[in-house]
Design an enzyme around this catalytic site. Structure first.
Site, PDB file in Angstrom:
ATOM      1  N   CYS A 139      -1.378   1.554  -3.237  1.00 28.51           N
ATOM      2  CA  CYS A 139      -2.407   2.604  -3.062  1.00 28.51           C
ATOM      3  C   CYS A 139      -1.865   4.025  -2.996  1.00 28.51           C
ATOM      4  CB  CYS A 139      -3.178   2.357  -1.762  1.00 28.51           C
ATOM      5  SG  CYS A 139      -3.499   0.636  -1.402  1.00 28.51           S
TER       6      CYS A 139
ATOM      7  N   GLU B 229      -6.727   1.569 -13.611  1.00 26.78           N
ATOM      8  CA  GLU B 229      -6.207   2.779 -12.954  1.00 26.78           C
ATOM      9  C   GLU B 229      -4.971   3.304 -13.672  1.00 26.78           C
ATOM     10  OE1 GLU B 229      -7.836   2.016  -8.407  1.00 26.78           O
ATOM     11  OE2 GLU B 229      -5.744   1.582  -8.824  1.00 26.78           O
TER      12      GLU B 229
ATOM     13  N   CYS C  57       0.825  -1.215   0.000  1.00 31.80           N
ATOM     14  CA  CYS C  57       0.000   0.000   0.000  1.00 31.80           C
ATOM     15  C   CYS C  57       0.853   1.257   0.000  1.00 31.80           C
ATOM     16  CB  CYS C  57      -0.924  -0.009   1.221  1.00 31.80           C
ATOM     17  SG  CYS C  57      -1.828   1.530   1.404  1.00 31.80           S
TER      18      CYS C  57
ATOM     19  N   GLU D 257     -26.599  14.384  -4.440  1.00 37.37           N
ATOM     20  CA  GLU D 257     -28.040  14.507  -4.192  1.00 37.37           C
ATOM     21  C   GLU D 257     -28.842  13.626  -5.144  1.00 37.37           C
ATOM     22  OE1 GLU D 257     -30.016  18.273  -5.245  1.00 37.37           O
ATOM     23  OE2 GLU D 257     -28.142  18.868  -6.205  1.00 37.37           O
TER      24      GLU D 257
ATOM     25  N   LYS E 107       0.161   5.251  -6.100  1.00 37.68           N
ATOM     26  CA  LYS E 107      -0.832   5.225  -7.192  1.00 37.68           C
ATOM     27  C   LYS E 107      -1.753   6.442  -7.095  1.00 37.68           C
ATOM     28  CE  LYS E 107      -4.641   3.995  -6.540  1.00 37.68           C
ATOM     29  NZ  LYS E 107      -5.158   2.654  -6.359  1.00 37.68           N
TER      30      LYS E 107
ATOM     31  N   TYR F 266      -8.576  -3.718 -11.447  1.00 41.57           N
ATOM     32  CA  TYR F 266      -8.308  -2.424 -10.816  1.00 41.57           C
ATOM     33  C   TYR F 266      -7.016  -1.789 -11.355  1.00 41.57           C
ATOM     34  CZ  TYR F 266     -11.393  -3.340  -6.702  1.00 41.57           C
ATOM     35  OH  TYR F 266     -12.434  -3.581  -5.849  1.00 41.57           O
TER      36      TYR F 266
ATOM     37  N   HIS G 252     -27.814  20.399  -1.831  1.00 39.51           N
ATOM     38  CA  HIS G 252     -27.912  20.993  -3.164  1.00 39.51           C
ATOM     39  C   HIS G 252     -26.979  22.183  -3.317  1.00 39.51           C
ATOM     40  CE1 HIS G 252     -29.885  21.863  -6.931  1.00 39.51           C
ATOM     41  NE2 HIS G 252     -30.018  23.124  -6.572  1.00 39.51           N
TER      42      HIS G 252
HETATM   43  P1  NDP Z   1      -7.535  -8.277 -10.727  1.00 43.31           P
HETATM   44  O1  NDP Z   1      -7.639  -9.643 -10.217  1.00 43.31           O
HETATM   45  O2  NDP Z   1      -8.466  -7.235 -10.255  1.00 43.31           O
HETATM   46  O3  NDP Z   1      -7.588  -8.277 -12.314  1.00 43.31           O
HETATM   47  C1  NDP Z   1      -6.761  -9.102 -13.065  1.00 43.31           C
HETATM   48  C2  NDP Z   1      -7.082  -8.877 -14.531  1.00 43.31           C
HETATM   49  O4  NDP Z   1      -6.159  -9.593 -15.317  1.00 43.31           O
HETATM   50  C3  NDP Z   1      -8.475  -9.347 -14.891  1.00 43.31           C
HETATM   51  O5  NDP Z   1      -9.020  -8.433 -15.800  1.00 43.31           O
HETATM   52  C4  NDP Z   1      -8.197 -10.700 -15.552  1.00 43.31           C
HETATM   53  O6  NDP Z   1      -9.113 -11.026 -16.558  1.00 43.31           O
HETATM   54  C5  NDP Z   1      -6.850 -10.438 -16.207  1.00 43.31           C
HETATM   55  N1  NDP Z   1      -6.073 -11.655 -16.390  1.00 43.31           N
HETATM   56  C6  NDP Z   1      -5.841 -12.624 -15.477  1.00 43.31           C
HETATM   57  N2  NDP Z   1      -5.045 -13.574 -15.995  1.00 43.31           N
HETATM   58  C7  NDP Z   1      -4.781 -13.201 -17.257  1.00 43.31           C
HETATM   59  C8  NDP Z   1      -4.015 -13.777 -18.302  1.00 43.31           C
HETATM   60  N3  NDP Z   1      -3.385 -14.935 -18.142  1.00 43.31           N
HETATM   61  N4  NDP Z   1      -3.973 -13.125 -19.483  1.00 43.31           N
HETATM   62  C9  NDP Z   1      -4.622 -11.965 -19.659  1.00 43.31           C
HETATM   63  N5  NDP Z   1      -5.348 -11.369 -18.698  1.00 43.31           N
HETATM   64  C10 NDP Z   1      -5.435 -11.993 -17.512  1.00 43.31           C
HETATM   65  O7  NDP Z   1      -6.020  -7.894 -10.429  1.00 43.31           O
HETATM   66  P2  NDP Z   1      -5.248  -6.555 -10.321  1.00 43.31           P
HETATM   67  O8  NDP Z   1      -3.835  -6.973 -10.534  1.00 43.31           O
HETATM   68  O9  NDP Z   1      -5.808  -5.473 -11.155  1.00 43.31           O
HETATM   69  O10 NDP Z   1      -5.458  -6.152  -8.804  1.00 43.31           O
HETATM   70  C11 NDP Z   1      -5.235  -7.107  -7.768  1.00 43.31           C
HETATM   71  C12 NDP Z   1      -6.066  -6.783  -6.567  1.00 43.31           C
HETATM   72  O11 NDP Z   1      -5.505  -5.673  -5.889  1.00 43.31           O
HETATM   73  C13 NDP Z   1      -7.488  -6.368  -6.867  1.00 43.31           C
HETATM   74  O12 NDP Z   1      -8.352  -7.451  -7.011  1.00 43.31           O
HETATM   75  C14 NDP Z   1      -7.836  -5.513  -5.689  1.00 43.31           C
HETATM   76  O13 NDP Z   1      -8.328  -6.348  -4.696  1.00 43.31           O
HETATM   77  C15 NDP Z   1      -6.511  -4.896  -5.299  1.00 43.31           C
HETATM   78  N6  NDP Z   1      -6.424  -3.500  -5.754  1.00 43.31           N
HETATM   79  C16 NDP Z   1      -7.317  -2.588  -5.288  1.00 43.31           C
HETATM   80  C17 NDP Z   1      -7.252  -1.279  -5.701  1.00 43.31           C
HETATM   81  C18 NDP Z   1      -8.255  -0.298  -5.173  1.00 43.31           C
HETATM   82  O14 NDP Z   1      -8.881  -0.576  -4.160  1.00 43.31           O
HETATM   83  N7  NDP Z   1      -8.464   0.837  -5.841  1.00 43.31           N
HETATM   84  C19 NDP Z   1      -6.249  -0.808  -6.638  1.00 43.31           C
HETATM   85  C20 NDP Z   1      -5.378  -1.855  -7.094  1.00 43.31           C
HETATM   86  C21 NDP Z   1      -5.460  -3.139  -6.660  1.00 43.31           C
HETATM   87  P3  NDP Z   1     -10.500 -11.766 -16.231  1.00 43.31           P
HETATM   88  O15 NDP Z   1     -11.423 -10.717 -15.728  1.00 43.31           O
HETATM   89  O16 NDP Z   1     -10.892 -12.314 -17.560  1.00 43.31           O
HETATM   90  O17 NDP Z   1     -10.188 -12.827 -15.227  1.00 43.31           O
END
Ligand code: NDP
Length: 460
Positions: free
Chosen positions: A48, A183, A43, A442, A51, A179, A437
């Protein structure tokens, strides 16, 4: 003579580990914390916090455009990536220092090095030798997963490196639709980088409400991100002019940086968990019970290493509940239901509770309230940007079971809405709240007409 050197050995000084260590030490326990990298964890050091600073930096370009509509002339606006990185790194160092001081003030000891379990009560820290502890907490978090078998993957980076690029690229390809991918695509696009977001699925942000997913994709496109769906990398080739991403279906795209944000994995490598009888699931996460206790009776785990809900505030609450349970004799389990979250896309997303699809699955009949509108600020400036707000209501009980927002300040709004959804207020109670408002928020309390999703007729 104490049987062990320490009452508690915490492996990992991230959000969850530090909260647990501080509280345990404040109860009078003798606590040692081992951290392999910098104190603060994902984080603070590579997640976080940096970022969000990048999001802030990136958002100015859009604000400058909007400002023109309000009569401002902005000449020669320039962004200095190196200057920003320097300031960002200073802030991260400051925050890491605060974490160290908080640990020290609580009376916990800190040691730097990779920790490895030798047995259920002995931990060896690289360069420091072994220490024994009555109880052990694994709080090592997660790390980016990279598709190592992909030809040319050595040319790709993860989010870890995206925080330290020596130069701001002119062109970037980001793989993933979660995410982090979303982002970072918005961050780089806002900083003037030509940005392609490439996702294997039919839409980004799987698991979010479908209207939200479509709306974010449209708004990102409006701001300039090129979102390419239903394809993925087959190879990356280095050429004289850049990196060529080759995708399934024969498309290709050249860029200066290729970033993978295709998921994260629990960081358990080299911890020696097997020697202590700690069970992992098929994704490598530590299996724990509702009190975060692992299969080894004196070993607990909190945060991303358990792969429950991978969010900083959740890790903190799990760490806190662990300390309450084990060191304050107050058995506490964190409730993982109805945890709000935000995607810091541009515009951002705030979400709490169930998506429409999940609510239909759980409750059968639901009422949907939905509005799309142009916010006053950007509409005045002649922009076409739209906000989306959606409430999902269980028809039988009239409880608001989901609230989803895309638009400015949605992350701030959802924190407040989450209180209402968490306590289970009904739609009439929600509506009894008088509007503030003029605000965007709202709109949330003035949604009166049921929305009929296309194709559902009266079956809703
Ligand atoms: P996520 O699990 O959210 O997303 C992973 C993405 O990668 C999905 O779109 C998935 O596709 C894709 N993917 C997985 N495997 C492959 C592959 N082999 N080839 C191509 N695409 C693939 O992971 P993130 O890394 O974005 O984030 C991890 C976690 O960190 C989040 O789940 C969240 O909990 C946390 N986080 C929270 C944030 C916040 O609160 N703002 C900010 C950043 C991270 P598919 O959907 O098809 O499975």
């Amino acid at each position: 003579m104490a049987k062990y050197d320490y009452d508690l050995f915490v492996i990992g000084a991230g959000s969850g580990g530090v909260r647990a260590a501080r509280l345990a030490a404040m109860s009078g326990a003798k606590v040692l914390v081992a951290e392999e990298h910098r104190v603060g964890g994902t984080c603070v050091i590579r997640g976080c916090v940096p970022k969000k600073l990048m999001v802030y930096a990136s958002e100015f370009s859009h604000s400058f455009e909007t400002a023109k509509g309000f009569g401002w002339t902005i000449d020669n606006a320039r962004f200095d990536w190196s200057e920003f990185l320097r300031e960002k790194d200073k802030e991260i160092a400051r925050l890491s220092g605060v974490y160290v001081r908080n640990l020290e003030n609580a009376g916990a000891e800190l040691v730097h090095g990779k920790a490895r379990l030798v047995d259920a009560h002995t931990v060896e820290v690289e360069g420091h030798g072994p220490a024994t502890a009555d109880k052990i907490l694994i709080a090592t978090g997660g790390r980016p997963w990279m598709p190592q078998e992909l030809p040319g993957i050595e040319h790709g980076i993860s989010s870890n490196e995206a925080f330290h690029l020596t130069e701001l690229p002119k062109r970037i390809v980001i793989a993933g639709g979660g995410y982090i991918a979303v982002e970072f695509a918005c961050i780089f696009n806002g900083l003037g980088v030509e940005t392609h977001l490439v996702h294997r699925g039919p839409n980004i942000l799987r698991g979010f409400d479908d209207d939200i997913r479509t709306h974010v994709t449209e708004e990102m496109g409006r701001r300039g991100v090129k979102v390419i769906l239903a394809t993925q990398h087959e190879a990356i080739e280095k050429t004289a002019t850049g990196l060529v991403s080759r995708f399934t279906g024969g498309h290709h795209c050249e860029s200066d940086v290729v970033m993978f944000a295709v998921g994260r994995e629990p960081y358990v490598e080299g911890l020696g968990l097997e020697t202590a009888g700690v069970k992992l699931d098929e994704r490598g996460a530590v299996v724990v019970d509702e009190y975060s206790r692992s299969s080894a009776p004196n070993i607990w785990a909190v945060g991303d290493v358990t792969n429950r809900i991978n969010l900083t505030p959740v890790a903190i609450r799990e760490g806190h509940a662990f300390a309450d349970t084990v060191f304050y004799d107050r058995p506490t389990s964190f409730d993982h239901e109805t945890v709000a979250s935000a995607v810091f896309s541009q515009p951002p997303v705030g979400t709490v509770g169930l998506s429409e699809a999940d609510a239909r699955h759980k409750y059968g009949k639901v009422d949907i309230y939905l509005t799309r509108f142009r916010p006053m600020k950007t509409a005045f400036a002649g922009e076409d940007e739209r906000c989306l707000m959606k409430l999902v209501v269980d028809q039988a009980s009239q409880k608001v079971v989901g609230c989803h927002i895309v638009g400015p300040d949605s992350a701030e709004m959802i924190q407040m809405a989450a209180i209402a959804v968490k306590i289970g207020v009904t739609k009439p109670q929600w509506d009894a709240t008088c509007a503030v408002h003029p605000t965007l928020a709202e709109e949330l309390v003035t949604l009166r007409e049921k929305y009929m999703p296309p194709g559902l007729g009266h079956a809703a």
